[in-house]
Enzyme design. Sequence first.
Site, PDB file in Angstrom:
ATOM      1  N   ASP B 513     -53.227 -18.043  11.165  1.00 29.83           N
ATOM      2  CA  ASP B 513     -54.482 -18.245  11.864  1.00 29.83           C
ATOM      3  C   ASP B 513     -54.294 -19.450  12.775  1.00 29.83           C
ATOM      4  OD1 ASP B 513     -57.734 -19.425  10.997  1.00 29.83           O
ATOM      5  OD2 ASP B 513     -57.176 -17.929  12.501  1.00 29.83           O
ATOM      6  N   THR B 515     -56.944 -21.555  14.531  1.00 27.56           N
ATOM      7  CA  THR B 515     -57.830 -22.706  14.443  1.00 27.56           C
ATOM      8  C   THR B 515     -57.783 -23.317  13.059  1.00 27.56           C
ATOM      9  OG1 THR B 515     -59.250 -21.516  15.960  1.00 27.56           O
ATOM     10  CG2 THR B 515     -60.169 -23.469  14.888  1.00 27.56           C
ATOM     11  N   ASP B 707     -57.575 -19.690   6.841  1.00 25.95           N
ATOM     12  CA  ASP B 707     -58.730 -20.323   6.223  1.00 25.95           C
ATOM     13  C   ASP B 707     -59.139 -19.529   5.004  1.00 25.95           C
ATOM     14  OD1 ASP B 707     -61.472 -22.006   7.430  1.00 25.95           O
ATOM     15  OD2 ASP B 707     -61.555 -20.727   5.667  1.00 25.95           O
TER      16      ASP B 707
END
Lengths: 241, 820
Positions: B513, B515, B707
């Site tokens: 991922d 971000t 996340d």
Amino acid sequence: MSVLIATVLGASLLGSAHCAGMCGGFVGFYTGTTPGPRRRPLLLAHLAYNGGRLGVYAALGAAAGALGAALDTTGGVLLGIQRTAAIVSGVLITLWGARSLLEVLGARVPRLGAPPGLRSLAGRGIGAVATAPPLLRALVVGLATGLLPCGWLYVFLATAAGTGSALGGAVLMAVFWAGTLPAMLTLGLGLQALAGPLRRHVPVVCAIAMIVVGLLAVAGRISAVAPGAGPATTHQRHGQH
Amino acid sequence: MASTEIAPAAPAVRAACAHCGLPVPPAAAVDGAARQFCCEGCRAVWAILHEHGLERYYALREGAAPAPAAPADRLYAELDDAAFQARTCRPEPGGRVSTELYLEGVHCGACVWLVEKLPGLVPGVAEARLDLPRSQVRVVWDPRAVPLSAIARRLGSLGYAPHPCRGLAGQAARRREDRAMLARIGLAGAVAGNVMAIAFALYGGMLDGMEPEFAAFFRWASLLLTVPSLIWGGGVFFRSAFTALRAGTLGMDLPISIGLLAGFLHGVVNTARGTGEVYFDSVTVLIFLLLSGRYLQRRQQRAAGDAAELIASLYPTSARLVEHGRVREVPLETLTPGVVVEVRAGDLVPADGVIVAGRSTVDLSLLSGESTPQSVAEGAPVHAGTLNVSSRIEVRVERTGEDTRVGRLMALVEEHARRRAPIAQLADRISGHFVAVVLGLAGATFVLWARVDPSRALDHAAALLIVTCPCALGLATPLAVSAAIGRAARAGFLIKGGDVLEKLTRPGRMWLDKTGTLTEGRAALLRWHGDEAVKPLVAAAEAHSSHPLGRAFLRALGEPAPPARVEIAETHGGGIEATVDGRRLVVGSAAFVAARAGAVPPALAAVAAELARDGLTPVLIAVDGRVTAAAGFGDPLRADAVAALARVRALGWRPGILSGDDARIAEAAGRHLGLAAPDCRGGVAPEDKLRVVLGSGREGPVVMIGDGVNDAAALAAATVGIAVAGGAEAALAAADVFLVRPGVARIAELLEGSRRAMRVVRRNLAFSLGYNVIGVTLAMTGLLNPLVAAILMPLSSLTVIASSYRARTFDRPAREAVRP
């Protein structure tokens, strides 16, 4: 012979926990003091008690040994089996030990009762001296112990018979007596508590000890003479003179 | 085991003989009789004493067993007590309950196999998982089907006496076990020393001649001395072998037991015969060495288990209790909800609670990964395991121990740590056959040598039985894996499951991922075009905004000097309009600014387009109706990202980006990182991430890093899911690994550490196999003495243990120095 002595001593020591339990009440009986934390040990009384026991055991052992000798000389010739006494006694002991072990493990085995006559004789003797001085009480109780229906005792008497000689039998029972001494003498000193957690194992240990003794007897290690030399050899020696 | 026997009903307490106090054999007990006797002799004596009124002398037997004699089997009834269960058992889905029990007598992989068979032995038990280093079993069962005490009795009958393991009861059980073992070792050592002294005499006699009576005496003496050591010391091995046989398997202690018994009986036979060698010295030294080896092994396992006991490593061991105005130190376990504790600057917070006095800053990096300390004041909650940075606070305790956030977290990790790595299962299977093979070889050795030289046949067979050590084989993997997981936890890698390490060594696809993982996770002002003078005005306006871009402005421009007057109107999704000291300010997206402040000059429009092309978010600033500046915001890549991804690629992995952000931004990031364009996918919704991961999964191993909350589905679907942010509990629910410390380099460290761990495992397995092969060869060819075998055997297990725990698989970061 050393095998014999060591085995008997060891087995007797191991099983003495039960001796203390069964005969402990008698010790209290002859010391005569009210039970409680403070009891002055009566040395002479103890000596009398244990001496009485020794005498009875040795006498019984001599008798058994003589019986065994008779079995050897007569039975041996008759049946052609050497060391008959040792073998017979060994088999009996092994069977008894196996029976005890089975009982401990939970199987139902028949219980062998004692001749009632012996018990009542012992009881009368003890009752008669209930009010006598401690020394006499101790002696009588010690002698009466031989009359009690104690399977453990019978096992060793059978072993004594297996030695094939009166002297051998008496010596063997003396050794048995020696093994019970520590337990009987330390009665009342609270040392019993130390063995507490091990008490559970006493029956198993006794049973196994009996089996071992029995097997040794059959294997010929419990003859009063050196292995391999039995009544037949003795005869040979006679023959050579 | 397809046995469906139920747990034994509570055994009747064995009656004690009314006379001598010894246990009455159950079959001899007469039902309904008021008194039971263990033998006819006791019955007779009892009758005599009672007939003559002498029963008061029973009191003499104050040392006799207290009535009744100690029951032959414990009942474990206390485990069914409601209050106890409320404290120690946790509800599970489906009406089941789980709890942890400490088991005595656990020492090897075979024990794990045996205990984990519990569901098949006791109906109602759903699961049993044994943690070898800590001897703790986690049992999940249906309380309606079977009570806990029945399960405990079954475990006891298998040879593993259970105890409650929480807190002090577990400690006490462990100490008792240790003391008992030390007593055995002491006895074994004393006996071995004495028997060796006698053996010297016997050996001397063999050389120079000794009279037969003395030789016999020495032999008998050493035999008698050996017996207690064999029974009490060797009994450990006999019991374990017997238990395994009863459960239908060949236990690892079976060869040892046979070897000991063979050596002992050989000596007994020779002693009785009066000729031949006796090996009591070998037997007793062997017992001593084996017991010592086992004790050291258990201690090492437990030390590592405690170190891997994540709760312990993250909490302080004591707390400062505030009572009536005075402060005293108390052990951590004694804290209860409602008490107040003092946490000084630099101390770890001992429990979850609420601040009642003082204000300070706390370092929440353990739970959130944020290394910037957060200010807290009265009324604010604090969590166990966090570091109180600046000043003293007083905290009212609300939750302690395993109920704290960190505690629940660690429980999650520990639960899954018992998942067995595939290579461990392989080792277990090998161990099972191992013993059978060893026994076969020993038998063959005996037979072959009996033909050649009968007097040495037994020695060689015994040497073979003694030297082969399945324990090293069975221990090799679990020890190395648990040691590595423990070290990893202390280094900030929370790994859920022993199989994860192995999976991380087989490279494949890696999806990251963007971000928060590859980037800092927050917007930063990266470029500014145009009028610099308006910066203070913008800062003044953004000071009142809670938008992330507003915060980013402030971070870049600094706190503004307090202006005379500020009025703000914020439009969600558009921008901000403000009046600062009379100047009208519009800050926002191009459309927003154009609508409120007039057309955008072409130069700045071109700048804005260029920013967008570069993957930045353009923001235009207009003052008093004229657009004067453009700012570009982006989420900067982490400093270590490029280097870390290079390391990852060097290990054979193919990394790629899966981002919900705009595709151009994702591509720009990928370019920076040196990734090929097709590997950088932007604009991917969580469902699409899952699809991509599943697709890659069909081609080979796939690792998903993201996340914990947003990418939960993809994390759970990957071969290994690594969570780097977002609430540790949620992360670990879906992912297999949680990285506490931020940074892309952590990923590379994790992969490298896993490799090192698997190398240790392979090293251990190779060593133990090689050792056994060499040992068997030497024993079969008659070159090995039983005594030497006795020394080599524990050495092999100790080597495996040392190799597992000294291996530096994961290193702790230097920052740890600040923790107590």
